[in-house]
Write an enzyme that holds these catalytic residues in place. Structure first.
Site, mmCIF file in Angstrom:
data_model
loop_
_atom_site.group_PDB
_atom_site.id
_atom_site.type_symbol
_atom_site.label_atom_id
_atom_site.label_comp_id
_atom_site.label_asym_id
_atom_site.label_seq_id
_atom_site.Cartn_x
_atom_site.Cartn_y
_atom_site.Cartn_z
ATOM 1 C CB SER A 57 -0.919 0.205 1.174
ATOM 2 O OG SER A 57 -2.029 -0.938 1.226
ATOM 3 C CG HIS A 284 1.046 4.660 2.888
ATOM 4 N ND1 HIS A 284 0.497 3.191 3.131
ATOM 5 C CD2 HIS A 284 0.068 5.445 2.872
ATOM 6 C CE1 HIS A 284 -0.474 3.465 2.843
ATOM 7 N NE2 HIS A 284 -1.151 4.709 2.563
ATOM 8 N N GLY A 286 2.780 -0.884 3.956
ATOM 9 C CA GLY A 286 2.152 -1.861 2.964
ATOM 10 C C GLY A 286 2.409 -3.108 3.374
ATOM 11 N N GLY A 290 2.507 -11.966 2.608
ATOM 12 C CA GLY A 290 3.710 -12.389 3.375
ATOM 13 C C GLY A 290 4.795 -11.489 3.330
#
Length: 437
Positions: A57, A284, A286, A290
């Protein structure tokens, strides 16, 4: 610190049972890169600074940046309704369909149920097909009243880019960020990633993941693969220029996060906003199957860091790395993870018991002596890849609880809150989930 970090990274991946990791950071204008461990436990291929990891992300900030370029060039505004660009766009609530804006998408305030992971194929129309499939998505919360993480909204944002440019999201990204910044180790498609060393995710039991990556339709929300140095170069352009006339506009707070103990205190345009030791932090993170990545930058010091990981106790690992790194580089103390209080707190926990549901997730919360018991399970397309999570929640205050799984060093936090209309919610994992039973 620069000379010692390679050795320290190897020590920390052992401590946190991480197969492999890579780190790049920019400090006082100089780039430093390190790697440790292996990319895949099944092959033993060594992790190197040039290895590509899935940054998940963190991709959202790249998509938001591309839309801000269009905004600066007058093609739309943050408050342009999505339907003005995508007349075919539709969600279950007709009023939201008409009024949801670009700002809502980029600040996770649309209320659209956000975890629709849907494989719409490998074709160049996969994002277009995904947006068509959003027609039945219900509201997680009313438009604009709170923050709840919304992958679906960023895929819709990616389709807005495609419509404006007349090209695939992948091509817009390459032409307007990857190539102008000279990023040689950044890709979105598996066939391009294959040209490099690439990390494989690992599951909780330590085995390589059963699949390498997410479906292509998730591209604008989380499909970039990159080496950490390329991610740092992207963030550097936000500090020093090269992508936007006014990148700081993306750091303007848009909404307070109901649970400030997970990622940060506020959401900007794409970016998560926080403060450490009086320093503004723009970041940020993400997660894919895995794999885990984190990007932080401190505008006040000019320091940027990116860490990528392919398994193990990845959240606790990246927090430990950033804590040591910023203390050494900038003398900044990173706040510790919220944990249980030294003295038990007496709270009326029973009022929070119930079932909380949103697209792709069901959270069942029951009473237990001294707190609550939580069971969280995936119900969507990723359910087969996610084992249900069960843990005890211990109260920190009247609305805040923490818990962790056996053997996990990382505490999870849950905040119970109500919307202005009194509707009960729990905020966990950056998502607001309504009580349904």
């Amino acid at each position: 610190m620069a000379a010692a970090m390679g050795h320290r990274l190897a020590e920390l991946i052992a401590e946190y049972e991480v197969p492999g990791a890579a780190l790049a950071y920019l400090h006082q204008g100089e780039l430093h890169e390190f790697a440790a461990g292996v990319l895949n436990k099944a092959t033993g291929v060594e992790s190197t600074p040039d290895s590509l990891f899935q940054i998940g992300s963190v991709t959202k900030v790249w998509t938001a940046t591309l839309l801000m370029q269009d905004i600066e060039q007058g093609r739309l505004t943050l408050d342009t309704p999505v339907v003005d660009v995508l007349p075919e766009f539709k969600v279950a609530d007709p009023e939201v369909t008409k009024t949801v804006t670009i700002r809502h998408l980029l600040s996770h305030t649309s209320g659209i149920d956000g975890d629709l992971f849907l494989d719409t194929g490998r074709g160049d129309d996969c994002v277009e097909k995904y947006v068509a499939a959003c027609a039945d998505l219900a509201q997680n919360h009313p438009l604009g009243v709170t923050q709840s993480y919304c992958n679906s909204g960023f895929i819709v944002a990616g389709r807005v880019l495609e419509k404006l440019a007349g090209k695939r999201w992948d091509d817009v990204l390459r032409e307007r960020i990857i190539e102008p910044l000279g990023l040689t180790h950044t890709a979105t498609l598996a066939e391009d990633v294959l040209r490099f060393r690439a990390a494989m995710g690992h599951m909780e039991n330590g085995d390589p993941a059963p699949v390498w990556g997410l479906m292509r339709s998730a591209g604008p929300a989380g499909l970039i693969c990159a080496r950490p140095a390329d991610v740092v170069a992207f963030a550097r352009a936000h500090l020093e220029g090269g992508l936007l006339e006014n990148p700081a506009a993306m750091w303007e707070p848009q909404i307070d996060i109901p649970n400030p103990h997970t990622l940060g205190r506020q959401w900007g345009i794409g970016w998560i906003l926080d403060e450490w030791d009086g320093q503004k932090v723009v970041s940020h993170g993400g997660n894919t199957i895995g794999q885990h990545a984190m990007l932080w930058m401190l505008p006040g010091t000019g320091t940027i860091a990116c860490v990528t990981v392919n398994g193990g106790h990845s959240g606790a690992f990246t927090h430990r790395v950033v804590t040591e790194l910023f203390a050494e580089l900038d003398g900044v103390t990173v706040p510790a993870r919220l944990g249980p209080p030294e003295q038990p707190v007496q709270v009326d926990s029973a009022r929070y018991a119930g079932v909380y549901e949103r697209a792709g997730s069901r959270i069942t919360i029951g009473e237990r002596e001294g707190g609550l018991r939580l069971r969280m399970e995936s119900t969507g397309e990723l359910a087969a890849l996610d084992e249900p999570v069960e843990l005890d929640l211990r109260p920190v205050d009247e609305v805040t609880f923490v818990g962790r799984r056996d053997g996990d060093p990382d505490w999870l936090s849950a905040v119970f809150f109500e919307l202005p209309d009194g509707s009960p919610y729990v905020h966990l994992g950056a998502r607001a989930t309504p009580r349904t039973g």
